[in-house]
Design a protein around this motif. Structure first.
Motif, PDB file in Angstrom:
ATOM      1  N   LYS A   1      33.877   5.603  32.068  1.00 17.68           N
ATOM      2  CA  LYS A   1      33.621   6.703  33.019  1.00 17.68           C
ATOM      3  C   LYS A   1      34.620   6.714  34.164  1.00 17.68           C
ATOM      4  CE  LYS A   1      30.565   3.171  33.635  1.00 17.68           C
ATOM      5  NZ  LYS A   1      29.378   2.551  33.119  1.00 17.68           N
TER       6      LYS A   1
ATOM      7  N   ASP B   1      29.607   4.308  40.309  1.00 18.93           N
ATOM      8  CA  ASP B   1      29.350   4.506  38.872  1.00 18.93           C
ATOM      9  C   ASP B   1      28.589   5.821  38.650  1.00 18.93           C
ATOM     10  OD1 ASP B   1      28.915   2.995  36.023  1.00 18.93           O
ATOM     11  OD2 ASP B   1      27.079   4.019  36.622  1.00 18.93           O
TER      12      ASP B   1
ATOM     13  N   GLY C   1      19.559   3.710  29.858  1.00 13.55           N
ATOM     14  CA  GLY C   1      20.760   4.133  30.592  1.00 13.55           C
ATOM     15  C   GLY C   1      21.755   3.020  30.795  1.00 13.55           C
TER      16      GLY C   1
ATOM     17  N   ASP D   1      28.135  -0.109  41.082  1.00 11.64           N
ATOM     18  CA  ASP D   1      26.766   0.379  40.899  1.00 11.64           C
ATOM     19  C   ASP D   1      26.075   0.554  42.250  1.00 11.64           C
ATOM     20  OD1 ASP D   1      26.492   0.294  37.917  1.00 11.64           O
ATOM     21  OD2 ASP D   1      26.965  -1.811  38.244  1.00 11.64           O
TER      22      ASP D   1
ATOM     23  N   TYR E   1      23.314  -5.021  32.752  1.00 14.67           N
ATOM     24  CA  TYR E   1      23.281  -3.649  33.255  1.00 14.67           C
ATOM     25  C   TYR E   1      24.411  -3.342  34.247  1.00 14.67           C
ATOM     26  CZ  TYR E   1      18.444  -3.186  31.482  1.00 14.67           C
ATOM     27  OH  TYR E   1      17.331  -3.116  30.705  1.00 14.67           O
ATOM     28  N   LEU E   2      24.799  -4.371  35.015  1.00 13.51           N
ATOM     29  CA  LEU E   2      25.755  -4.106  36.107  1.00 13.51           C
ATOM     30  C   LEU E   2      27.197  -4.082  35.612  1.00 13.51           C
ATOM     31  CD1 LEU E   2      23.779  -6.308  38.472  1.00 13.51           C
ATOM     32  CD2 LEU E   2      24.706  -4.171  39.316  1.00 13.51           C
ATOM     33  N   GLU E   3      28.025  -3.353  36.332  1.00 12.38           N
ATOM     34  CA  GLU E   3      29.457  -3.380  36.059  1.00 12.38           C
ATOM     35  C   GLU E   3      30.001  -4.755  36.451  1.00 12.38           C
ATOM     36  OE1 GLU E   3      31.143  -0.591  34.696  1.00 12.38           O
ATOM     37  OE2 GLU E   3      29.045  -0.123  34.438  1.00 12.38           O
TER      38      GLU E   3
ATOM     39  N   VAL F   1      21.272   8.478  36.704  1.00  9.48           N
ATOM     40  CA  VAL F   1      22.323   8.195  35.721  1.00  9.48           C
ATOM     41  C   VAL F   1      22.875   6.774  35.862  1.00  9.48           C
ATOM     42  CG1 VAL F   1      23.011  10.607  35.401  1.00  9.48           C
ATOM     43  CG2 VAL F   1      24.117   9.245  37.185  1.00  9.48           C
ATOM     44  N   ASN F   2      22.228   5.959  36.684  1.00 12.61           N
ATOM     45  CA  ASN F   2      22.664   4.569  36.803  1.00 12.61           C
ATOM     46  C   ASN F   2      21.484   3.642  36.528  1.00 12.61           C
ATOM     47  OD1 ASN F   2      23.038   1.992  38.725  1.00 12.61           O
ATOM     48  ND2 ASN F   2      25.019   2.668  37.985  1.00 12.61           N
ATOM     49  N   GLY F   3      21.604   2.847  35.468  1.00 10.92           N
ATOM     50  CA  GLY F   3      20.491   2.008  35.028  1.00 10.92           C
ATOM     51  C   GLY F   3      20.241   0.815  35.931  1.00 10.92           C
ATOM     52  N   SER F   4      21.327   0.168  36.412  1.00  9.78           N
ATOM     53  CA  SER F   4      21.127  -1.061  37.188  1.00  9.78           C
ATOM     54  C   SER F   4      20.463  -0.782  38.532  1.00  9.78           C
ATOM     55  CB  SER F   4      22.454  -1.799  37.374  1.00  9.78           C
ATOM     56  OG  SER F   4      23.433  -0.926  37.838  1.00  9.78           O
TER      57      SER F   4
HETATM   58  N1  HSE Z   1      26.479  -0.199  35.201  1.00  9.38           N
HETATM   59  C1  HSE Z   1      26.035   0.944  34.485  1.00  9.38           C
HETATM   60  C2  HSE Z   1      24.641   1.310  34.929  1.00  9.38           C
HETATM   61  C3  HSE Z   1      26.081   0.663  33.011  1.00  9.38           C
HETATM   62  O1  HSE Z   1      24.008   0.481  35.601  1.00  9.38           O
HETATM   63  O2  HSE Z   1      24.178   2.408  34.645  1.00  9.38           O
HETATM   64  C4  HSE Z   1      25.856   1.876  32.132  1.00  9.38           C
HETATM   65  O3  HSE Z   1      26.809   2.868  32.372  1.00  9.38           O
END
Ligand code: HSE
Length: 330
Positions: A106, A202, A305, A197, A189-191, A159-162
């Motif tokens: 992204k 993100d 997500g 995040d 989950y985290l970048e 739109v951000n899972g973490s």
């Molecule tokens: N770091 C991103 C999130 C991973 O937490 O959504 C998925 O794109």
């Protein structure tokens, strides 16, 4: 009987998503051959250090640090390195060599999307990126294809899972932000840089990608208003609860009226959401995206997500589509 064609697939990156893509490509090789009409041969996996320890075991003979040879020999290049460089250079090289590109990057698309899509058009190759937004949830293809005959007026959601996992764990389990972040890290989950995040970058990148697709224009990361969750405290979450609300990191992309007629507004910020609203029930690492289109009306997309194997699902869908395209093109 004619022999089935083989397509060479290059995988760039073997992190939490890349390693799952490699595993599934090999474990389900027969299914992919049946669905795409070609055998998908994993030709190599670009890594920084072939001898580094890995959670998912990968065949040592496939690991390489030679990006150029790997890309030049490939029909399909899957870019899952993240970040801008060297991902941008590799994606451009892949397109110039005539390969189709599948990416989940992204950051790259939100900053260099115009350059990449222009080159893809020039050379007649495809760039697919279902995994770049909302991981396992199909949202790119619905916006690009299914809703191409409609006029989208608004997209909003999580739109951000973490950050959703962190806010949700603070709200429902009373965890501290630090403890929730530690678990989110363990879940993958985290970048690699969690600031992306926590500070909303993100989500802003994903919002830029969604807005570009939905409104048929180029929206880049600098066009997005952004606030993250690092200033959200346990006290704020408790106050929200008493008021019958929950705090969620919201992304909003919409057409707004302005002096010249119409403008596009794209923003990411922590918002108070009523507990009655469906977004309040988006728990853990899940995402939900609401799309409002003139003819279709409101649509809701919901599911995982974030997460390595969940995101790999979206990547592999794009790989099968790219393979079918190769086969149809001769
Ligand atoms: N770091 C991103 C999130 C991973 O937490 O959504 C998925 O794109």
């Amino acid at each position: 009987m004619t022999e089935q064609r083989t397509l060479r697939v290059a995988l760039l990156g073997a992190g939490s998503v890349g390693s799952q893509v490699a595993r599934l490509l090999q474990e389900h090789a027969d299914d992919f051959a049946e669905r795409s009409g070609a055998r998908l041969e994993l030709a190599g996996i670009l890594v920084r250090d072939p001898d580094a320890p890995r959670d998912v075991p990968l065949p040592r003979e496939l690991l390489t640090t030679d990006a150029e040879s790997l890309i030049l020999g490939a029909d399909i290049v899957i870019e899952l390195m993240g970040g801008i460089e060297p991902a941008r250079t590799h994606v451009l090289a892949a397109l110039r060599s005539g390969a189709d590109v599948v990416t989940g990057n992204k950051a790259l698309l939100a900053t260099h999307g115009a350059e990449i899509f222009e080159l893809a058009d020039q050379v007649g190759a495809s760039v697919s990126y279902e995994a770049a937004v909302a991981a396992a949830i199909p949202i790119i293809r619905p916006l690009r294809d299914s809703l191409a005959g409609d006029r989208i007026v608004r997209i909003f959601g999580i739109v951000n899972g973490s950050t959703n996992f962190i806010l949700d764990s603070m709200d429902r389990q009373g965890l501290s932000a630090e403890e929730a972040q530690r678990i989110a890290t363990e879940l993958g989950y985290l970048e690699a840089d969690p600031t992306l995040d926590l500070e909303g970058y993100d989500a802003a990148q994903k919002a830029a990608i969604l807005a570009s697709l939905a409104f048929h224009t180029s929206v880049e990361i600098d066009d997005v208003y952004r606030e993250g969750i690092s200033d959200v405290t346990a006290d704020m979450i408790e106050d929200a609860r008493r008021a019958g609300s929950v705090i969620k990191l919201l992304a909003v992309c919409e057409r707004i009226a302005d002096a010249e007629g119409e403008a596009i507004s794209v923003r990411v910020y922590p918002a108070l959401i009523s507990r009655e609203h469906p977004l309040a029930s988006v728990h853990g690492g899940n995402n939900a995206v609401f799309v409002e289109a003139e003819a279709a009306g409101p649509l809701m997309f919901y599911g995982a997500g974030a997460g390595g194997v969940q995101t790999a699902s979206a990547v592999l869908g794009d790989v099968v589509s790219a393979a079918r395209r190769h086969i149809a093109g001769g």
